[in-house]
Design a protein around this motif. Structure first.
Motif, mmCIF file in Angstrom:
data_model
loop_
_atom_site.group_PDB
_atom_site.id
_atom_site.type_symbol
_atom_site.label_atom_id
_atom_site.label_comp_id
_atom_site.label_asym_id
_atom_site.label_seq_id
_atom_site.Cartn_x
_atom_site.Cartn_y
_atom_site.Cartn_z
ATOM 1 N N PRO A 227 0.792 -1.230 0.000
ATOM 2 C CA PRO A 227 0.000 0.000 0.000
ATOM 3 C C PRO A 227 0.823 1.279 0.000
ATOM 4 C CG PRO A 227 -0.066 -1.071 2.160
ATOM 5 C CD PRO A 227 0.605 -2.030 1.209
ATOM 6 N N ALA A 228 2.085 1.228 0.462
ATOM 7 C CA ALA A 228 2.915 2.436 0.479
ATOM 8 C C ALA A 228 3.231 2.875 -0.940
ATOM 9 C CB ALA A 228 4.203 2.179 1.240
ATOM 10 N N ARG A 229 2.971 4.128 -1.251
ATOM 11 C CA ARG A 229 3.221 4.658 -2.589
ATOM 12 C C ARG A 229 4.129 5.888 -2.474
ATOM 13 N NH1 ARG A 229 0.779 0.544 -3.363
ATOM 14 N NH2 ARG A 229 -1.091 0.245 -4.602
ATOM 15 N N ARG A 230 4.958 6.084 -3.441
ATOM 16 C CA ARG A 230 5.711 7.333 -3.512
ATOM 17 C C ARG A 230 4.830 8.387 -4.154
ATOM 18 N NH1 ARG A 230 11.741 6.623 -5.681
ATOM 19 N NH2 ARG A 230 11.602 8.848 -5.246
ATOM 20 N N ARG A 231 4.752 9.539 -3.515
ATOM 21 C CA ARG A 231 3.942 10.619 -4.076
ATOM 22 C C ARG A 231 4.711 11.273 -5.216
ATOM 23 N NH1 ARG A 231 -0.478 13.282 -2.501
ATOM 24 N NH2 ARG A 231 -0.796 15.407 -3.254
ATOM 25 N N PRO A 232 4.148 11.275 -6.416
ATOM 26 C CA PRO A 232 4.887 11.826 -7.562
ATOM 27 C C PRO A 232 5.107 13.325 -7.396
ATOM 28 C CG PRO A 232 3.017 10.487 -8.279
ATOM 29 C CD PRO A 232 2.858 10.709 -6.814
ATOM 30 N N PRO A 233 6.316 13.794 -7.602
ATOM 31 C CA PRO A 233 6.557 15.248 -7.572
ATOM 32 C C PRO A 233 5.771 15.946 -8.676
ATOM 33 C CG PRO A 233 8.629 14.014 -7.509
ATOM 34 C CD PRO A 233 7.556 13.036 -7.833
ATOM 35 N N PRO A 234 5.315 17.175 -8.422
ATOM 36 C CA PRO A 234 4.513 17.885 -9.443
ATOM 37 C C PRO A 234 5.250 18.082 -10.749
ATOM 38 C CG PRO A 234 4.375 18.980 -7.297
ATOM 39 C CD PRO A 234 5.439 17.935 -7.180
ATOM 40 N N GLU A 235 6.587 18.184 -10.710
ATOM 41 C CA GLU A 235 7.314 18.451 -11.948
ATOM 42 C C GLU A 235 7.320 17.269 -12.902
ATOM 43 O OE1 GLU A 235 10.406 17.380 -8.765
ATOM 44 O OE2 GLU A 235 8.584 18.593 -8.951
ATOM 45 N N LEU A 236 6.825 16.102 -12.462
ATOM 46 C CA LEU A 236 6.770 14.940 -13.349
ATOM 47 C C LEU A 236 5.597 15.018 -14.316
ATOM 48 C CD1 LEU A 236 7.765 11.988 -10.990
ATOM 49 C CD2 LEU A 236 9.167 13.252 -12.608
ATOM 50 N N ASN A 237 4.646 15.921 -14.065
ATOM 51 C CA ASN A 237 3.569 16.124 -15.036
ATOM 52 C C ASN A 237 4.148 16.694 -16.325
ATOM 53 O OD1 ASN A 237 1.915 15.322 -12.976
ATOM 54 N ND2 ASN A 237 1.066 17.358 -12.567
ATOM 55 N N VAL A 238 3.635 16.213 -17.436
ATOM 56 C CA VAL A 238 4.100 16.680 -18.743
ATOM 57 C C VAL A 238 2.922 17.315 -19.477
ATOM 58 C CG1 VAL A 238 5.063 16.007 -20.959
ATOM 59 C CG2 VAL A 238 5.916 14.952 -18.873
ATOM 60 N N THR A 239 3.105 18.547 -19.900
ATOM 61 C CA THR A 239 2.037 19.291 -20.576
ATOM 62 C C THR A 239 2.510 19.714 -21.954
ATOM 63 O OG1 THR A 239 1.235 20.114 -18.443
ATOM 64 C CG2 THR A 239 0.473 21.255 -20.418
ATOM 65 N N GLU A 240 1.624 19.616 -22.919
ATOM 66 C CA GLU A 240 1.937 20.004 -24.304
ATOM 67 C C GLU A 240 0.835 20.928 -24.807
ATOM 68 O OE1 GLU A 240 4.329 19.916 -27.800
ATOM 69 O OE2 GLU A 240 4.695 19.048 -25.813
ATOM 70 N N GLU A 241 1.236 22.105 -25.258
ATOM 71 C CA GLU A 241 0.298 23.041 -25.880
ATOM 72 C C GLU A 241 0.229 22.725 -27.372
ATOM 73 O OE1 GLU A 241 -1.529 25.109 -24.239
ATOM 74 O OE2 GLU A 241 -0.560 24.819 -22.282
ATOM 75 N N LEU A 242 -0.962 22.514 -27.874
ATOM 76 C CA LEU A 242 -1.157 22.077 -29.259
ATOM 77 C C LEU A 242 -1.649 23.248 -30.102
ATOM 78 C CD1 LEU A 242 -2.960 18.701 -28.470
ATOM 79 C CD2 LEU A 242 -0.516 19.142 -28.686
ATOM 80 N N ASP A 243 -0.852 23.617 -31.063
ATOM 81 C CA ASP A 243 -1.205 24.711 -31.959
ATOM 82 C C ASP A 243 -0.832 24.306 -33.380
ATOM 83 O OD1 ASP A 243 -2.003 27.128 -32.975
ATOM 84 O OD2 ASP A 243 -0.189 28.230 -32.370
#
Length: 516
Positions: A227-243
């Protein structure tokens, strides 16, 4: 966990896409074997794992479709959206199976049984699909409970699992590939999950390895992972702006692959691997869509790209209802590691070293870049499968796609050309002529024998060259049930130490391969 399971979903999706009537027996085939079949087909004796020809022999009216995970995921999106209307925290295990925490809907609807009934009615009203609901401790146990339509009380999972067969541990659709382990356990006399769970975990680890320890936990009714999980750091989110905004599925697939590589590399740098992937999309009109995919094993770049592509296909496709389909193109795409585990699978191999691993990663990025410039088919990987000729055995798969063979590689393949295979196989075979010692053309007799000893070979209109040695022929009757065509293969060694693979078909010789 509460699991909603749609029986035979690949069959349901294929039938819906083809607009088949419900009274037709249907099977979905991959690598020439049945992976899913309808209840009508099972009534005629069709079973999963059966070869396609045997299935059609048992049920001549059988309608056969190829496996298509993109189709399955696209048509399952309305089902997931219907469940999400009544329960929060929806996670797609695979197309056909969705899981949610049971506590929320059970509290709201005054009990697990009432929640299960409401979800079944909700899915039927919104999509017309049939489903079953199961509740148990852990996703694995809840899936087995859903397949039986059972609500397992809290803490009673071990008793529910105890009499079930160890074959339940081998579930390829959920990512559990344990056929060899199941076969070994049965030969050792451990035929039920309860018997396997009764073996001490330290003995399982010493005898069978890490994956068997995970299977042992599942057999005992425990969670897949601690049950123990490592909390993902926010900087691991990946965002792409589509234009410009993405409105087509093919454009979404290219974005998915590029974003998946970047997302996976960020996790690997922190020694992590993703097991629950959050996919978030925002449209030009400000609409937001979110979906979570769960996987039993850490997701690879290809697995991440597939799930993003499937989800975008489900959102952008016309099969989704008006309430679910965006009214404008997608402008922002974000990937979020909802749950991560230690990336043991990402550690460097003992014998390869750090330099080799980095070189592989750079090569992979270069191949993706070439695909972006020239198209997906510009970089391909050969996959060896079944067949009688070298050209039939090899399938060229675009880089990053699933490497599955075109045909089942398992024998028997009567008339198969023996090893070794030619180093070069021509896409367009060269014309040739084969002569015996008297200068007469060599043919094949009704007894599958050569009409003369090969002595000279002329390739593509060139001068005849002497044959030093030869082997064969290997003959096959191709499509004898429609238009009989006998093929004979012959290996010859010419005087210049050139070895050729010759094929006689319709009374004409061709050169189909060269041996190095």
């Amino acid at each position: 966990m509460l699991v909603v399971w749609c029986p035979d979903w690949p069959v349901t999706a294929a039938s819906a896409a083809a607009r088949l009537t419900p009274h037709q027996p249907v099977a979905v085939v991959e690598a020439n074997r049945v992976v899913a079949c309808s209840a009508l087909a099972r009534g005629e004796g069709v079973r999963r794992g059966m070869r396609r020809r045997e299935a059609q022999a048992r049920c001549p009216e059988l309608v056969v479709f190829p496996a298509d995970p993109v189709r399955d995921a696209r048509l399952f999106e309305p089902v997931a959206a219907a469940v999400e209307e009544l329960a929060v925290g929806v996670e797609i295990i695979r197309p056909g199976v969705v899981a949610v925490p049971a506590r929320g809907p059970a509290s709201y609807f005054k009990g697990e049984e009432q929640a299960a009934e409401r979800l079944i009615d909700q899915v039927a009203d919104r999509t017309g699909a049939e489903c079953q609901v199961g509740v148990a401790d852990g996703v694995f146990t809840a899936i087995l409970a859903a397949r039986r339509g059972i609500l397992v009380p809290e803490g009673a999972s071990p008793a529910f699992l105890e009499p079930l067969s160890v074959r339940e541990l081998h579930r390829p659709a959920e990512g559990h590939h344990r056929a060899d382990l199941v076969d070994l356990l049965r030969r050792l006399g451990l035929r039920t999950l309860g018997a396997f769970a009764g073996v001490p975990e330290k003995d399982v680890s010493a005898r069978f390895g890490a994956d068997a320890v995970l299977a042992h936990r599942l057999a005992g009714g425990q969670e897949e992972r601690p049950p123990a999980r490592r909390r993902p750091p926010p900087e691991l989110n990946v965002t792409e702006e589509l234009d410009p905004p993405v409105e087509r599925v093919d454009a979404a697939a290219f974005v998915a692959r590029t974003l998946a590589e970047k997302f996976h590399a960020g996790l690997a740098a922190h020694g992590l691997a993703c097991t629950r992937l959050g996919i978030n999309a925002t449209t030009a009109n400000g609409e937001e869509r979110t979906r979570v995919w769960r996987c039993a094993e850490p997701l690879t770049p290809g697995g991440i790209a597939d799930r993003v592509r499937w989800q975008l296909d489900g959102w952008l496709s016309s099969t989704a209802g008006r309430d679910q389909r965006p009214s404008a193109g997608i402008t922002t795409l974000r990937l979020e590691p909802v749950e991560v585990v230690e990336g043991h699978a990402l550690q460097l191999d003992l014998w390869r070293g750090e330099g080799r691993a980095e070189a592989d990663e750079r090569a992979g990025r270069a191949m993706v870049h070439v695909q972006g410039l020239l198209g997906p088919d510009a970089v391909v990987t050969p996959v060896l499968g079944g067949g009688r000729d070298p050209g039939e055995e090899v399938r060229l798969v675009p880089w990053g796609d699933e490497r599955s063979p075109r045909r089942d590689p398992d024998p028997p393949w009567p008339g198969r050309l023996p090893a070794p295979s030619p180093a070069t196989v021509f896409a367009n075979p060269l014309p040739a002529k084969v002569f015996d010692e008297d200068g007469r053309p060599v043919d094949i007799s009704a007894r599958h024998e050569l009409t003369g000893k090969p002595c000279q070979v002329s390739v593509d209109g060139g001068q005849p060259r002497q044959v030093r040695a030869w082997a064969g022929p290997w003959t096959t009757d191709v499509r004898w049930w429609t238009r009989p065509c006998r093929r004979a293969r012959l290996q010859v060694l010419l005087e210049e130490q050139t070895a050729l693979l010759l094929v006689l078909s319709e009374q004409r010789w061709t050169v189909e391969g060269i041996y190095d």
